[in-house]
Design an enzyme around this catalytic site. Sequence first.
Site, mmCIF file in Angstrom:
data_model
loop_
_atom_site.group_PDB
_atom_site.id
_atom_site.type_symbol
_atom_site.label_atom_id
_atom_site.label_comp_id
_atom_site.label_asym_id
_atom_site.label_seq_id
_atom_site.Cartn_x
_atom_site.Cartn_y
_atom_site.Cartn_z
ATOM 1 N N SER A 147 0.838 -1.192 0.000
ATOM 2 C CA SER A 147 0.000 0.000 0.000
ATOM 3 C C SER A 147 0.886 1.259 0.000
ATOM 4 C CB SER A 147 -0.962 -0.033 1.182
ATOM 5 O OG SER A 147 -1.985 0.915 1.032
ATOM 6 N N HIS A 194 -7.861 -4.898 -1.464
ATOM 7 C CA HIS A 194 -6.643 -4.179 -1.097
ATOM 8 C C HIS A 194 -6.093 -4.703 0.230
ATOM 9 C CE1 HIS A 194 -3.944 -0.680 -1.207
ATOM 10 N NE2 HIS A 194 -4.109 -0.621 0.097
ATOM 11 N N ASP A 215 -9.651 -4.474 -5.752
ATOM 12 C CA ASP A 215 -9.085 -3.289 -5.097
ATOM 13 C C ASP A 215 -9.483 -2.032 -5.865
ATOM 14 O OD1 ASP A 215 -7.516 -1.408 -3.784
ATOM 15 O OD2 ASP A 215 -5.617 -2.431 -4.176
#
Length: 336
Positions: free
Chosen positions: A171, A304, A274
């Site tokens: 991320s 995600h 995601d």
Amino acid sequence: MASSAPAPHVVEDCGPNLQLLSDGTVIRLADYNILPLPVLPPALSAAVQWKDVVYDAGSGLKLRVYRPPRAVIGEKLPVLVYFHGGGYAIGSFEMENFHACCLRFAYELPAVVLSADYRLAPEHRLPAAHDDAASVMSWVRDQAVAVGDGAGDPWLAESAHFGRVFVSGDSAGGGIVHQVAVRLGSGLLVVDPVRVAGCVPLFPYFGGEERSRSEAEYPPGPYLTLPLSDQGWRLALPPGATRDHPLCNPFGPESPALDAVALPPLLVVVSQLDLLRDRGVDYVERLRAMGKTAELVEFEGQHHGFFYIEPFGDAGDELVRVVKRFVYGGASSKPI
């Protein structure tokens, strides 16, 4: 005479994580981990040694060194430098979920893993986190030099193959990986005698003013929504910056061209469900069009951050296998 100034009020409310007040005060809540806590297999916890060391005394920043059994008996192993996620505003290598991921990488790749903290926004807005990542890489360089001189951290001296260093993160950590790669490839960050053999951004946190298809059409994920993503950028970017800022959008109108930048080989992992999926896919396609070595792996049915949400699930098993293949056979033989 009493002041007539209004009392500070909340301008950004990040739920269980933090609040930003109008006077710049940041209130951080102590117990902000809303992720399901992983159950560590006892054998894994017992097999991998780990310790925390300071890499930047001035800022009090630490990283966690993981050493698997094969390193303990003297085998030199690749080094995986890892940066945790959290939208640049939350998270730490100490969080149980990131700790579990790094234990897996250390044991199953296997590799010596260095999981690093960095300064968080909004107290320290970008590029603070990217500068700290560069400091981590410089620390690794200094360790390689010290080992060459017969000194340095004893675990790294015994176990680390500094000619096979990989940089990864999830991320926001994936966004950090991109910035490290650009600094390396443009000569802004020099780490000789260390050789970076590849970079592995996992579901990287990128953005832009124009919505991608997945941002516009996908339903919110269990731990990432579009408003939350936008809020993260408001907290992390310099005040007044838009999501087309170069530190958010690698291909925005003001972003530097990457054509002449000698990026290390990349393995980019995206999740099918995601919101940020299309940005990761576009990132790989643009790099390939420039002639860069960039591999894309998409995990069907995943959202995600699935790896740190469920480190020991089936998808996590496959992710570890994908990264292992890259580290031990898929990366270029021309590291930088």
